[in-house]
Design a protein around this motif. Sequence first.
Motif, PDB file in Angstrom:
ATOM      1  N   ILE A  85       0.856  -1.189   0.000  1.00 31.69           N
ATOM      2  CA  ILE A  85       0.000   0.000   0.000  1.00 31.69           C
ATOM      3  C   ILE A  85       0.891   1.236   0.000  1.00 31.69           C
ATOM      4  CG2 ILE A  85      -1.781   1.293   1.275  1.00 31.69           C
ATOM      5  CD1 ILE A  85      -2.868  -1.359   0.413  1.00 31.69           C
TER       6      ILE A  85
ATOM      7  N   ARG B 138       0.801   5.758  -0.193  1.00 31.23           N
ATOM      8  CA  ARG B 138       0.003   6.980  -0.028  1.00 31.23           C
ATOM      9  C   ARG B 138       0.437   7.972  -1.082  1.00 31.23           C
ATOM     10  NH1 ARG B 138      -3.605   7.576   4.629  1.00 31.23           N
ATOM     11  NH2 ARG B 138      -3.284   5.615   5.708  1.00 31.23           N
TER      12      ARG B 138
ATOM     13  N   ALA C 277       4.506   8.831  -4.605  1.00 28.50           N
ATOM     14  CA  ALA C 277       3.888   8.265  -3.412  1.00 28.50           C
ATOM     15  C   ALA C 277       4.941   7.741  -2.452  1.00 28.50           C
ATOM     16  CB  ALA C 277       2.942   7.132  -3.818  1.00 28.50           C
TER      17      ALA C 277
ATOM     18  N   GLU D  56       3.626   2.522   2.805  1.00 32.08           N
ATOM     19  CA  GLU D  56       3.233   2.533   4.213  1.00 32.08           C
ATOM     20  C   GLU D  56       4.112   1.656   5.098  1.00 32.08           C
ATOM     21  OE1 GLU D  56      -1.511   3.551   4.283  1.00 32.08           O
ATOM     22  OE2 GLU D  56      -0.915   1.484   4.582  1.00 32.08           O
TER      23      GLU D  56
ATOM     24  N   GLY E 157      -2.730  12.039  -0.402  1.00 27.07           N
ATOM     25  CA  GLY E 157      -3.117  11.366   0.833  1.00 27.07           C
ATOM     26  C   GLY E 157      -3.884  10.080   0.632  1.00 27.07           C
ATOM     27  N   ALA E 158      -4.360   9.836  -0.588  1.00 32.19           N
ATOM     28  CA  ALA E 158      -5.152   8.633  -0.851  1.00 32.19           C
ATOM     29  C   ALA E 158      -4.300   7.375  -0.719  1.00 32.19           C
ATOM     30  CB  ALA E 158      -5.764   8.699  -2.250  1.00 32.19           C
ATOM     31  N   ARG E 159      -4.894   6.320  -0.182  1.00 32.11           N
ATOM     32  CA  ARG E 159      -4.230   5.010  -0.096  1.00 32.11           C
ATOM     33  C   ARG E 159      -4.476   4.288  -1.412  1.00 32.11           C
ATOM     34  NH1 ARG E 159      -5.722   1.086   4.078  1.00 32.11           N
ATOM     35  NH2 ARG E 159      -3.537   0.539   4.242  1.00 32.11           N
TER      36      ARG E 159
ATOM     37  N   GLU F 244       3.532  17.747   1.221  1.00 35.96           N
ATOM     38  CA  GLU F 244       2.533  16.761   1.652  1.00 35.96           C
ATOM     39  C   GLU F 244       3.147  15.658   2.517  1.00 35.96           C
ATOM     40  OE1 GLU F 244      -1.386  15.565   1.869  1.00 35.96           O
ATOM     41  OE2 GLU F 244      -0.641  17.352   0.866  1.00 35.96           O
TER      42      GLU F 244
ATOM     43  N   VAL G  15       1.395  13.125   5.463  1.00 35.90           N
ATOM     44  CA  VAL G  15       1.106  11.739   5.097  1.00 35.90           C
ATOM     45  C   VAL G  15       1.824  10.781   6.045  1.00 35.90           C
ATOM     46  CG1 VAL G  15       1.456   9.993   3.299  1.00 35.90           C
ATOM     47  CG2 VAL G  15       0.548  12.240   2.688  1.00 35.90           C
TER      48      VAL G  15
ATOM     49  N   THR H 204       0.061  10.696   9.333  1.00 38.81           N
ATOM     50  CA  THR H 204      -1.187   9.929   9.216  1.00 38.81           C
ATOM     51  C   THR H 204      -0.896   8.434   9.284  1.00 38.81           C
ATOM     52  OG1 THR H 204      -2.199  11.676   7.887  1.00 38.81           O
ATOM     53  CG2 THR H 204      -3.177   9.482   7.723  1.00 38.81           C
ATOM     54  N   ILE H 205       0.141   7.986   8.566  1.00 40.96           N
ATOM     55  CA  ILE H 205       0.516   6.572   8.591  1.00 40.96           C
ATOM     56  C   ILE H 205       0.879   6.147  10.016  1.00 40.96           C
ATOM     57  CG2 ILE H 205       2.228   4.872   7.820  1.00 40.96           C
ATOM     58  CD1 ILE H 205       2.403   6.525   5.162  1.00 40.96           C
TER      59      ILE H 205
ATOM     60  N   GLU I 104      -2.281   5.927  12.186  1.00 40.61           N
ATOM     61  CA  GLU I 104      -3.154   4.809  11.816  1.00 40.61           C
ATOM     62  C   GLU I 104      -2.555   3.448  12.154  1.00 40.61           C
ATOM     63  OE1 GLU I 104      -4.373   5.338   7.744  1.00 40.61           O
ATOM     64  OE2 GLU I 104      -5.600   7.078   8.247  1.00 40.61           O
TER      65      GLU I 104
END
Length: 193
Positions: free
Chosen positions: A12, A14, A38, A41, A60-62, A92, A96, A99-100, A103
């Motif tokens: 995956i 980002r 990108a 993750e 930011g999209a996975r 960005e 990002v 966020t990783i 999460e």
Amino acid sequence: MPEGRPPKREEIARVLDYLPYGRTPDSRTYQKQPLVQAVGETNFVLMEMTPKEGVVPVAGARVYIGSGSRDVIDHVNRRIDYSELSNSAKLELPFVIQTIVLEDEPRFIRYFNDAGPITTRMHALELLPGIGKKLMWSVLNERKKGPFKSFADLVERVKGLHNPEKLIAKRIEDELMDDRIKYRVFTTMPRIR
């Protein structure tokens, strides 16, 4: 990252930036293909990818990049260095990464629970920006009482330690920015040129 074992492949990523006309320094004016920059993750590998035709991924999209069917990405072109990121991607990246980290909190709280000495004078916790000897000893003394369960638990038990997710995110960003950094904690070694 354990020594001797090859890093796990990214599954995956980002999205950091969508470049509808490809790389800026590319002198070709014809057949420019859209690109996506990108970060993975798992190992935080920076990469350049080609999106499926007609798809415009947002920052930011996975996106799934493992083997098998992909919805957004057609293929991964290559691994890139921090210096090759667009300005938008560089802006960005810190958000990002944070966020990783948030999460996947159990993975990163494990660092505070398991980190050990690197040398007789340096501890792995000191690799995080803002953690000196005093905070390191506070973390070590508190974890003797029991492992940290979350970032909130860590902040509550270790006075003076704020926003551990930001400290980890900053360390990851530092490792991505500097190919010659001595100790890699969260990222893979840069590609050999």
